[in-house]
Design a protein around this motif. Sequence first.
Motif, short mmCIF file in Angstrom:
data_model
loop_
_atom_site.label_atom_id
_atom_site.label_comp_id
_atom_site.label_asym_id
_atom_site.label_seq_id
_atom_site.Cartn_x
_atom_site.Cartn_y
_atom_site.Cartn_z
N LYS A 23 -2.45 -16.65 -6.01
CA LYS A 23 -1.48 -15.87 -6.77
C LYS A 23 -2.20 -14.82 -7.61
O LYS A 23 -1.80 -13.67 -7.67
CB LYS A 23 -0.64 -16.79 -7.66
N LYS A 24 -3.32 -15.23 -8.24
CA LYS A 24 -4.07 -14.28 -9.06
C LYS A 24 -4.61 -13.15 -8.21
O LYS A 24 -4.55 -11.99 -8.57
CB LYS A 24 -5.20 -15.01 -9.80
N ALA A 25 -5.16 -13.48 -7.05
CA ALA A 25 -5.69 -12.45 -6.16
C ALA A 25 -4.58 -11.51 -5.72
O ALA A 25 -4.77 -10.30 -5.66
CB ALA A 25 -6.36 -13.10 -4.96
N THR A 26 -3.41 -12.06 -5.43
CA THR A 26 -2.28 -11.25 -5.01
C THR A 26 -1.84 -10.32 -6.13
O THR A 26 -1.52 -9.16 -5.90
CB THR A 26 -1.10 -12.14 -4.58
N ASP A 27 -1.82 -10.80 -7.37
CA ASP A 27 -1.44 -9.97 -8.51
C ASP A 27 -2.40 -8.79 -8.67
O ASP A 27 -1.98 -7.66 -8.92
CB ASP A 27 -1.43 -10.80 -9.80
N LEU A 28 -3.69 -9.04 -8.52
CA LEU A 28 -4.68 -7.97 -8.64
C LEU A 28 -4.51 -6.95 -7.53
O LEU A 28 -4.50 -5.74 -7.78
CB LEU A 28 -6.10 -8.57 -8.60
N GLU A 29 -4.37 -7.42 -6.31
CA GLU A 29 -4.19 -6.51 -5.18
C GLU A 29 -2.89 -5.71 -5.31
O GLU A 29 -2.85 -4.52 -4.99
CB GLU A 29 -4.21 -7.30 -3.88
N TYR A 30 -1.87 -6.36 -5.82
CA TYR A 30 -0.58 -5.69 -6.01
C TYR A 30 -0.71 -4.58 -7.07
O TYR A 30 -0.22 -3.46 -6.88
CB TYR A 30 0.47 -6.71 -6.44
N LEU A 31 -1.39 -4.89 -8.16
CA LEU A 31 -1.59 -3.89 -9.22
C LEU A 31 -2.32 -2.68 -8.68
O LEU A 31 -1.90 -1.53 -8.90
CB LEU A 31 -2.37 -4.51 -10.39
N VAL A 32 -3.42 -2.90 -7.97
CA VAL A 32 -4.20 -1.79 -7.41
C VAL A 32 -3.36 -0.99 -6.42
O VAL A 32 -3.41 0.24 -6.39
CB VAL A 32 -5.48 -2.30 -6.75
N ALA A 33 -2.55 -1.69 -5.64
CA ALA A 33 -1.71 -1.02 -4.63
C ALA A 33 -0.67 -0.11 -5.27
O ALA A 33 -0.43 1.00 -4.78
CB ALA A 33 -1.03 -2.06 -3.75
N ILE A 34 -0.05 -0.56 -6.36
CA ILE A 34 0.99 0.28 -6.97
C ILE A 34 0.40 1.37 -7.86
O ILE A 34 1.06 2.37 -8.15
CB ILE A 34 2.03 -0.56 -7.76
N MET A 35 -0.86 1.21 -8.28
CA MET A 35 -1.51 2.26 -9.07
C MET A 35 -1.84 3.47 -8.20
O MET A 35 -1.71 4.62 -8.65
CB MET A 35 -2.80 1.74 -9.72
N GLN A 36 -2.28 3.25 -6.98
CA GLN A 36 -2.72 4.35 -6.14
C GLN A 36 -1.55 5.21 -5.68
O GLN A 36 -0.43 4.74 -5.51
CB GLN A 36 -3.50 3.83 -4.94
N GLY A 37 -1.83 6.50 -5.53
CA GLY A 37 -0.79 7.42 -5.10
C GLY A 37 -0.90 8.77 -5.79
O GLY A 37 -1.85 9.03 -6.55
N HIS A 67 -12.36 -3.24 -6.26
CA HIS A 67 -11.16 -2.42 -6.42
C HIS A 67 -11.49 -1.22 -7.31
O HIS A 67 -11.53 -1.32 -8.54
CB HIS A 67 -10.03 -3.25 -7.04
N TYR A 68 -11.74 -0.09 -6.66
CA TYR A 68 -12.09 1.14 -7.36
C TYR A 68 -11.09 2.23 -6.99
O TYR A 68 -10.65 2.33 -5.84
CB TYR A 68 -13.49 1.62 -6.98
N LEU A 69 -10.75 3.08 -7.97
CA LEU A 69 -9.85 4.20 -7.75
C LEU A 69 -10.50 5.48 -8.26
O LEU A 69 -11.01 5.52 -9.40
CB LEU A 69 -8.52 3.98 -8.49
N TYR A 70 -10.50 6.51 -7.42
CA TYR A 70 -10.93 7.83 -7.86
C TYR A 70 -9.71 8.54 -8.44
O TYR A 70 -8.65 8.56 -7.82
CB TYR A 70 -11.50 8.63 -6.70
N VAL A 71 -9.88 9.12 -9.63
CA VAL A 71 -8.74 9.66 -10.37
C VAL A 71 -8.97 11.12 -10.75
O VAL A 71 -10.04 11.48 -11.26
CB VAL A 71 -8.49 8.84 -11.66
#
Length: 204
Positions: A23-37, A67-71
């Motif tokens: 569940k914790k892993a899913t929450d992290l992946e979900y957060l990163v997924a909705i942040m990108q765009g 989990h890295y994001l270029y901004v």
Amino acid sequence: MNLKIISLFFLFILFGCKSTQEKKATDLEYLVAIMQGTYSSEKQSIEDKAYFNISLRMTPIWKSKGHYLYVEQAMFEKQDSPYRVRIYKVSQRNDAFISEIYTLKNEKEWIGKWKTPEVFDNLAESDIELKPGCEVILKKQADGTFIGQTGEKTCPSELRGASYASSKVTVTPTQILSWDQGFDKDGKQVWGAVKGGYIFDKIK
């Protein structure tokens, strides 16, 4: 009979712990997924002239490292000249989600590279620098959104006479609400929105 009960107990503990970890892993992946765009504050700028039309892009990079994001953040009419170029590292510590902020030493070389994120494989970790104390600590809410902020007076800033900066952030599947402010040593605001944060609507 007692052995059977004990075995069932340990199975419950084993699979219960596994479910929590998943569940914790899913929450992290979900957060990163909705942040990108790609985001825009155009709607808010039309409704309230105190806000500018700003473009925000968040692109996943370095997928093999975490989990890295270029901004990139820029005035809408100057997207080729972003005023903020960063890399966010998103991780989880217990029930909190940490977005650490990094600057790029040669940021001009990377502007616009969100179009081809695979080129960031050539960016070395030694070429980015952590902004200590500027990480945003987020907590997941009952409705599935993530809300958080920087620590109190922990993020140093010299922009426009500031002594420190603060950021308050809300992340939803369709929006990012971000309120960045700079304050001088006496606690007087010297930059950033005054009435409230920017509302970035996800456009793709």
